[in-house]
Design an enzyme around this catalytic site. Structure first.
Site, short mmCIF file in Angstrom:
data_model
loop_
_atom_site.label_atom_id
_atom_site.label_comp_id
_atom_site.label_asym_id
_atom_site.label_seq_id
_atom_site.Cartn_x
_atom_site.Cartn_y
_atom_site.Cartn_z
N GLY A 1 -7.55 0.54 2.24
CA GLY A 1 -7.59 -0.10 3.55
C GLY A 1 -7.98 0.91 4.61
O GLY A 1 -8.57 1.95 4.31
N CYS B 1 -16.79 -0.36 2.25
CA CYS B 1 -16.41 0.98 2.72
C CYS B 1 -17.51 2.00 2.43
O CYS B 1 -17.54 3.07 3.02
CB CYS B 1 -15.11 1.40 2.07
SG CYS B 1 -15.16 1.27 0.28
N GLU C 1 -9.52 7.12 -7.82
CA GLU C 1 -9.39 5.99 -8.73
C GLU C 1 -10.51 6.09 -9.76
O GLU C 1 -11.37 6.94 -9.66
CB GLU C 1 -9.50 4.69 -7.94
CG GLU C 1 -8.42 4.52 -6.89
CD GLU C 1 -8.48 3.18 -6.18
OE1 GLU C 1 -9.58 2.64 -6.02
OE2 GLU C 1 -7.41 2.68 -5.78
P1 NDP Z 1 -6.07 -2.66 6.60
O1 NDP Z 1 -5.67 -1.24 6.55
O2 NDP Z 1 -5.84 -3.41 7.86
O3 NDP Z 1 -5.34 -3.50 5.48
C1 NDP Z 1 -5.41 -3.17 4.10
C2 NDP Z 1 -4.21 -3.79 3.41
O4 NDP Z 1 -3.02 -3.16 3.89
C3 NDP Z 1 -4.03 -5.28 3.69
O5 NDP Z 1 -3.48 -5.91 2.56
C4 NDP Z 1 -3.06 -5.26 4.83
O6 NDP Z 1 -2.37 -6.45 4.99
C5 NDP Z 1 -2.14 -4.13 4.41
N1 NDP Z 1 -1.36 -3.54 5.49
C6 NDP Z 1 -1.56 -3.61 6.83
N2 NDP Z 1 -0.58 -2.93 7.49
C7 NDP Z 1 0.23 -2.41 6.55
C8 NDP Z 1 1.39 -1.58 6.59
N3 NDP Z 1 1.92 -1.17 7.73
N4 NDP Z 1 1.96 -1.21 5.43
C9 NDP Z 1 1.43 -1.58 4.24
N5 NDP Z 1 0.33 -2.38 4.14
C10 NDP Z 1 -0.25 -2.78 5.27
O7 NDP Z 1 -7.59 -2.71 6.17
P2 NDP Z 1 -8.54 -3.96 6.17
O8 NDP Z 1 -7.96 -5.04 5.32
O9 NDP Z 1 -8.94 -4.27 7.56
O10 NDP Z 1 -9.80 -3.38 5.35
C11 NDP Z 1 -10.82 -2.67 5.94
C12 NDP Z 1 -10.58 -1.18 5.77
O11 NDP Z 1 -10.47 -0.85 4.41
C13 NDP Z 1 -11.75 -0.35 6.29
O12 NDP Z 1 -11.25 0.74 7.01
C14 NDP Z 1 -12.43 0.12 5.03
O13 NDP Z 1 -13.15 1.31 5.16
C15 NDP Z 1 -11.28 0.28 4.11
N6 NDP Z 1 -11.73 0.25 2.73
C16 NDP Z 1 -11.73 1.40 2.01
C17 NDP Z 1 -12.22 1.42 0.72
C18 NDP Z 1 -12.17 2.67 -0.10
O14 NDP Z 1 -12.35 2.56 -1.31
N7 NDP Z 1 -11.98 3.82 0.47
C19 NDP Z 1 -12.77 0.20 0.10
C20 NDP Z 1 -12.69 -0.96 0.93
C21 NDP Z 1 -12.20 -0.92 2.21
P3 NDP Z 1 -2.87 -7.53 6.09
O15 NDP Z 1 -4.26 -7.88 5.77
O16 NDP Z 1 -1.94 -8.63 5.88
O17 NDP Z 1 -2.73 -6.86 7.42
#
Ligand code: NDP
Length: 481
Positions: A226, A282, A461
């Site tokens: 994320g 990403c 990973e």
């Molecule tokens: P977020 O960080 O907002 O969310 C990712 C996941 O974490 C969701 O399931 C979210 O739930 C959950 N989450 C949010 N807040 C918390 C918390 N405080 N504690 C634990 N979990 C939490 O990312 P996005 O979903 O907006 O995804 C986009 C981001 O992901 C971009 O920054 C992208 O670059 C990154 N990404 C990275 C990749 C990689 O391999 N490096 C691959 C794909 C994406 P909820 O949706 O319910 O808020």
């Protein structure tokens, strides 16, 4: 209205609070399902069921786990059309993309790790004449997988499959923005005969369910993909509890193009690496650096090809660019386009919301956008936008472009286009990125290490790296008589 349910202890259940949230179809802007608004009590219930299941699953034979995971893969493959349609509706991505990439990859994830665990060998080290050491790889116990909305089933299964293959019981949280295929996966796991409590899928907000995962004392490892800020929050809570952490975070990836590259291949691939999945991958190359001698030609051709991309209903075969995942994300992307203009950027194409007709009139669409005239150090070129927006910039020397490429806090991936082997060696040694593609993009071999450096995360990973993460290493030393 379709009500999504949590999958806990082998059953589909309502959240304990009985509260639900709206699930919005980004193509129509309308609510089309309800999502459990779960909280810490649901996470605790799921964790207790995982604790009950962990002994039997952790001690089960590799052959047994292999069979169950392969069965799950078969069922995903059987349901490919249903899952692809669900993914497209939930996320806004073109159906063709979900059908050809996302869902087949979920099948491969289960097949790959079902097989990988059979080859995950222990080591032995002999102290000649004195003793023999052998090293066991044991399941951690109860682990968590948290995934984002951009590649919903794809990234969800990329984490769950190795965790299960290694013998762990899992608490998994998909993004609440795209929960549908994770829900369908619960049903598949039930049909495949996965023992109860081995996988528990809890839906809900990151701030509630995600936090509860980070805080739960019995969850011993978290694999998270994320945003960088969310990763930081998780680490703040989980690191002092000594949880194992794998954090795959944001990126601002450079795409570096030299004049000696294979032009046609570069142009075709750059179109994809810029705008595939509405730029919400990403690994997309959002900062495009072009050697000055090629700049004018590239700009003309790239703008022409981008203008020809069809923004439309994700369910139509001809659509190239579907909907942005949510209204909130559409607003964020639009605010970055405004920022780019304020910073002196010229919009060469796109830069606007797109209004479609009929049922899709309220959908969240943005035309693919190319911006030029910005410095490499401005906010538009430093912060992750995660949408169909790229900047193009000319460069004159290798040193100059290398500085630009490495100038952000991120270090996930980089793409390099050149015909020179010497240059490939120089750049691959000095680019600050966990993954580098040369004369290609998103060419994936699931055995390779996947992850970023700097603020793009910690851990890798893929292949045995994932199995290493999801196991504890135990060394046994036996003295000879
Ligand atoms: P977020 O960080 O907002 O969310 C990712 C996941 O974490 C969701 O399931 C979210 O739930 C959950 N989450 C949010 N807040 C918390 C918390 N405080 N504690 C634990 N979990 C939490 O990312 P996005 O979903 O907006 O995804 C986009 C981001 O992901 C971009 O920054 C992208 O670059 C990154 N990404 C990275 C990749 C990689 O391999 N490096 C691959 C794909 C994406 P909820 O949706 O319910 O808020």
């Amino acid at each position: 209205m379709n009500k999504i349910r949590n999958y806990i202890n082998g059953e589909l259940v309502s959240p304990l609070s009985k509260k639900y949230m709206d699930n919005i179809n980004p193509t129509t802007g309308k609510v089309y399902a309800l999502i459990p608004d779960s909280d810490a009590s649901d996470i605790d219930l799921a964790t207790q069921s995982a604790i009950q299941a962990k002994k039997e699953w952790g001690n089960s034979s590799i052959e047994y786990r292999f069979k169950i995971l392969m069965k799950i893969a078969d069922l995903i493959e059987r349901d490919i059309e249903t899952l692809a349609l669900a993914e497209s509706i939930d996320n806004g991505k073109p159906l063709t993309l979900a059908r050809n990439i996302d869902i087949p990859r979920a099948v491969s994830n289960f097949q790959f790790f079902a097989t990988a665990i059979k080859h995950f060998a222990s080591n032995a080290h002999e102290l000649t004449g004195e003793a023999i050491n052998y090293t066991l790889k044991k399941p951690i116990g109860v682990v968590a997988c948290i995934s984002p909305w951009n590649l919903p089933l794809y990234s969800f299964t990329w984490k769950i499959a190795p965790a299960l293959a290694a013998g762990n019981c899992v608490i998994a949280k998909p993004s609440e923005i795209t929960p549908m295929t994770a829900y369908l996966l619960s049903k598949i796991c039930m049909e495949a005969g996965l023992p109860k409590g081995v996988l528990n899928i809890v839906h809900g907000l990151g701030s509630k369910v995600g936090n509860a995962i980070s805080e739960h004392i019995d969850i011993k490892a978290i694999s998270f993909t994320g945003g960088t800020e969310t990763g930081r929050q998780i680490a703040k809570t989980a690191a002092p509890m000594f949880k194992k952490l794998s954090l795959e975070l944001g990126g601002k990836n450079p795409n570096i193009i030299f004049a000696d590259c294979n032009y046609e291949a570069m142009l075709k691939t750059t179109l994809k690496s810029s705008f595939a999945n509405q730029g919400q991958i990403c690994l997309c190359g959002s900062r495009i650096f072009i050697e000055r001698t090629l700049y004018k030609k590239f700009k003309t051709d790239f703008v022409e090809k981008t203008k020809a991309l069809i923004v439309g209903d994700p369910l139509m075969e001809q659509t190239d660019i579907g909907a942005i995942v949510s209204k909130q994300h559409q607003d964020k992307i639009m605010s970055y386009i405004e920022l780019a203009k304020k910073e002196g950027g010229r919009i060469l194409c796109g830069g606007e919301k797109v209004k479609l007709d009929g049922d899709n009139a309220e959908g969240f669409f943005i035309s693919p956008t190319i911006i030029e005239g910005l410095s490499a150090s401005c906010r538009t070129n430093q912060e992750e936008i995660f949408g169909p927006v790229v900047t193009i910039m000319p460069f004159d020397t290798e040193e100059e472009v290398l500085n630009y490429a490495n100038s952000t806090v991120y270090g996930l991936s980089a793409t390099l286009w050149t015909d020179s082997n010497a240059r490939i060696n120089r750049f691959t040694n000095t680019l600050e990125a966990g993954i580098i593609w040369v004369n290609s993009w998103l060419l994936r071999d699931l055995r390779t290490p996947f992850g970023g450096v700097k603020d793009s995360g910690i851990g890798r990973e893929g292949g045995f790296h994932a199995l290493e993460f999801f196991t504890e290493t135990k060394n046994i030393c036996i003295k000879y008589e």
